[in-house]
Write a protein that holds these residues in place. Structure first.
Motif, mmCIF file in Angstrom:
data_model
loop_
_atom_site.group_PDB
_atom_site.id
_atom_site.type_symbol
_atom_site.label_atom_id
_atom_site.label_comp_id
_atom_site.label_asym_id
_atom_site.label_seq_id
_atom_site.Cartn_x
_atom_site.Cartn_y
_atom_site.Cartn_z
ATOM 1 N N VAL A 25 0.852 -1.188 0.000
ATOM 2 C CA VAL A 25 0.000 0.000 0.000
ATOM 3 C C VAL A 25 0.890 1.242 0.000
ATOM 4 O O VAL A 25 1.857 1.306 0.749
ATOM 5 C CB VAL A 25 -0.920 0.014 1.243
ATOM 6 N N GLU A 27 0.707 4.890 1.024
ATOM 7 C CA GLU A 27 -0.155 5.863 1.714
ATOM 8 C C GLU A 27 -0.274 7.142 0.917
ATOM 9 O O GLU A 27 -1.335 7.767 0.849
ATOM 10 C CB GLU A 27 0.395 6.167 3.109
ATOM 11 N N GLU A 30 -2.915 6.597 -1.694
ATOM 12 C CA GLU A 30 -4.281 6.355 -1.195
ATOM 13 C C GLU A 30 -5.050 7.666 -1.047
ATOM 14 O O GLU A 30 -6.243 7.734 -1.307
ATOM 15 C CB GLU A 30 -4.229 5.619 0.150
ATOM 16 N N THR C 21 -7.029 -0.070 2.372
ATOM 17 C CA THR C 21 -6.889 0.505 1.038
ATOM 18 C C THR C 21 -8.252 0.915 0.516
ATOM 19 O O THR C 21 -9.281 0.352 0.922
ATOM 20 C CB THR C 21 -6.251 -0.486 0.058
ATOM 21 N N ARG C 23 -8.634 0.827 -2.799
ATOM 22 C CA ARG C 23 -8.662 0.196 -4.128
ATOM 23 C C ARG C 23 -9.635 -0.977 -4.192
ATOM 24 O O ARG C 23 -10.091 -1.501 -3.177
ATOM 25 C CB ARG C 23 -7.258 -0.336 -4.460
#
Lengths: 301, 301, 301, 301
Positions: A25, A27, A30, C21, C23
């Protein structure tokens, strides 16, 4: 490009439903997901998905180079090494998917970058919206007098006004006639795949564009460059900001070694070496053409 | 697209200067080289260069399969075997370079075939000609009522006349204004890279397009298909004729196994097997949707 | 391939740290992430990352076809439509990254699929492990007598024993000598980039392999096919299981329209149509070669 | 690699049958066609076909840039301009097809250049020849002590003798056993697709490799570079000679702007500018790492 309340509600809904994942991930990325970043008068860029982060680049490099990468102490050092020595495959291990709305004449340049995946809105199936790019006054530039490709100063006064009026009225008329031709009100209605041919190249289209980080950097190097046409450059610049937050080490290395770097020819390197030895190098004794010499002067400040 | 006397003189000059080569030569293609084959009202296709012939496909296959290809007695048999069993790499060993003049909306479909090399006329550098695609009356079709994508019957009477008038007058006005904007007569003149945005998608562009035979066959399968848009299909059909003369064995195999073939799904194959055993198969007991069933009926005649 | 305690600990650590997340997430794939799925005697496949899910395919298709896709009521129906009509670009919007350990002779076949990203362990930089593929007895097959490419029955008795003994002893000796040559114990030590040339093609290598779903399906269609070499087919089959959990609708459509489907030539279709009309079609009156006729009989069961 | 009388006879036959063509012909390349240029102990490179010449590059560029290229007075100037400004598409308009015989470990590096067409001899179908690369004594190099990847000085004395003996005897034994396993004399005979796994990476394979000039230049820049592994570099150098005769202007521009050029980072450029102003720049005040500083010193001589 004002976001409609419906669009904003959809984005808010997507952004309000975080889910759990075991994947890498970023950040920094995101926080941008799904949000619309306006470009030009009706266009935008937004991130729909991404794969990988700085660590994923290193992870792939370490598979390749095995113990050979142990001596590089940290991720940033390894990424800079990879960028400097043109090891491109680890950067291909990251991927990004963008939703872009852009004028057709920009799309035609963009699509020439072949190593990417694209789903474009189809005007064979569907009806295009009445949205056209009309340049801001400061972008209504004259043809460059020193460069066959490129712009000079902004037009002014009556000429600028005439051009703006033409672009607006021709767009409007073309769209009115597009609508009139496809209308099924009291007539058969022309096929969409034919009617679209009446629309000018400043109409907006949109697509999903998916590309790996190596090929994205190649795109950005060419399109965020000061010689790129303004209307594609502003998209590239917006994407640069997103990439800087997604893979900060890789983006920094890209800035240092690609965007801010220059390739010198054998002849140019020879001149630089002679200059550094104190020799008085001129175009005449440089072995370079006048044009190359001028370009070298610009690079050397 | 009448060829100008200058163009014809240039083609005649190129065709009048045969040279000696040790390379593979396709007599069938030599007769087409450089000649202009008109497509639509102002477009054309012409062959600028080619590499390889039927024998070159076999030669490459024999490198791969070594003695394994000895049992196939002749070139045609080997080529048919390769095509039938999807051995694509030998077909990649032939290459063709075409010069194509085509409307921009056709070019936009065409460019989606990514595995090819392209040099397109640049409207950033240069001024486009006043040439627009205006459909012939029998091609002025209505939107299909059964297919979101596609055309129905030709328009007739007043509606057809109105559409033709719109396409002609909008094209003409857009070009007049394009010229007016870039003119440097008594004004600065708008940059070409901006002025081009006023031009509609039926203006003609041109490019050099280079592609290997495998990818060309893929293009032709999709674009010479009866479901392809008419305006790109006529280009594909013209190219088919050239390929038939260039690599006659490969083209014949392509016709038999690709253009004339059909892929049946697992469910469709199951139906066919049941039918051949004498079973009364209906959509209800076929396990297929109504749409798939209808498509199968069409395939089975 | 027994997982070492260290590897298992690393996988456990990665799997124990879920993150948040925004996504698209495929629950079916999350359960496989990082886990090692053994293939052959020392090989494996594991998923390192993925992008997208079934919904992402539809999302991209709906950008393309706009209102044209409204009539398809649900995601599964749309995906089946896309697969049936060879609309490949929406499938390119999903991406997967695998970590694969495989024998070099398998890697050499695999790499011929060019539209993918690869980072392979480099034997220029690093020292390969002593791990060789030794076929299980039932895979020690004789050369096929009906097919230049392919295998017949398994070897038996003394011959099988001799072959196994050769493969083991030659691998072992080659590796002993590899180690002896690169050793820096009392000698200079040969460069790794040279020493590796002594290693046979059954030594294991490993790589990260990243590919989009469309190209992965193409790979799987060829490599999970019953005619593919066993040693690559087992990798393809393992990947099939992962894809079935990742994008279940797309995988089901792939099974129905690609893996389980067959392409019939124009001549074969003509025969089927005649058969369905009750005609007695034989090879003699089929217009097909003996080989093609035999292949058609197999398809028709 | 002595050419067998049969091979020489075939080459002589091909070279003795000139034909007439209307295509672009490169006289410099015609003299090389089909001839075998030996590389390493059993390898070779030979040109099987080519498309285009220097003029074809310019022709394609002039389609793109239209009147914009009129100001460049001659073909060489235009080619140098295109190379300097990274206009790659005109170079893609030339194509070359090579027949290459090379050790498998070299083939494994080579194939990573994906944008090319390949037909490789298949050891699934056919039996490989008993030909192995055994380095010349001066190429039997030790592992570099300063570079994880790379070689140092040549081995000497007993160590060199031991290594040579190992490479020869292991190759020989592997091949003897390969033959023994596939033999059908008094036994079934192992399938070729399995038996090949016993062969080491210094066995020779061969392929047809077809690539456009732009991608060939990219290959040559990396593989003719002094940091490339010797065993692939010698192939690249042999190809360089052929390209120099095929497209002399393009090759010269490639030498000047790519092979002989260097890319300087933003930091390196800043240092050079400061040096040229007379400032005393050291690693400490350069803003660069020790390694980058050392690399810059090498570039600046």
């Amino acid at each position: 490009m004002p976001v409609t309340p419906e669009q904003q509600a959809e984005i808010d809904a997507l952004r309000s439903a975080p889910r759990s994942t075991l994947r890498a991930v970023s950040e920094g990325m995101e926080k941008h997901l799904y949000s619309i970043y306006p470009v030009l008068d009706h266009g935008f860029v937004r991130v729909v998905d991404y794969m990988g982060d700085d660590a994923a680049i290193c992870q792939a490099a370490r598979v390749s180079y095995g113990k050979g990468t142990k001596s590089v102490q940290n991720d940033e050092g390894l990424i800079r090494y990879l960028m400097r020595h043109w090891h491109s495959t680890p950067f291909e291990m990251c991927e990004i998917k963008l939703h872009v709305k852009l004028p057709v004449f920009v799309a035609r340049q963009w699509i020439r970058h072949r190593t990417a995946n694209v789903n474009e809105y189809s005007a064979r199936y569907s009806i295009l919206d009445r949205e056209f790019y009309i340049p801001a006054p400061e972008q209504l530039a004259a043809q460059s007098v020193i460069n066959n490709q490129g712009r000079g100063q902004a037009l002014t006064g009556d000429e600028a006004a005439r051009v703006l009026e033409i672009l607006k009225s021709d767009s409007g008329r073309a769209y009115d006639n597009y609508e009139a031709m496809i209308s099924q009100d009291g007539q058969e209605g022309l096929a969409r795949e034919l009617a679209r041919m009446n629309l000018p190249a400043n109409i907006y289209t949109q697509w999903y564009w998916k590309v790996d980080l190596h090929n994205l950097f190649h795109f950005l190097r060419l399109r965020a460059d000061s010689h790129a046409q303004y209307e594609i450059r502003v998209y590239a610049e917006e994407i640069c900001k997103l990439v800087a937050d997604w893979v900060p080490f890789a983006y920094k290395a890209f800035e240092d070694y690609r965007m801010g770097g220059e390739t010198l020819s054998a002849a140019a390197l020879d001149c630089v070496r002679r200059m550094l030895k104190g020799e008085d190098v001129t175009q005449e004794n440089s072995g370079m053409s006048a044009r190359e010499w001028r370009e070298l002067q610009e690079v050397l400040g």
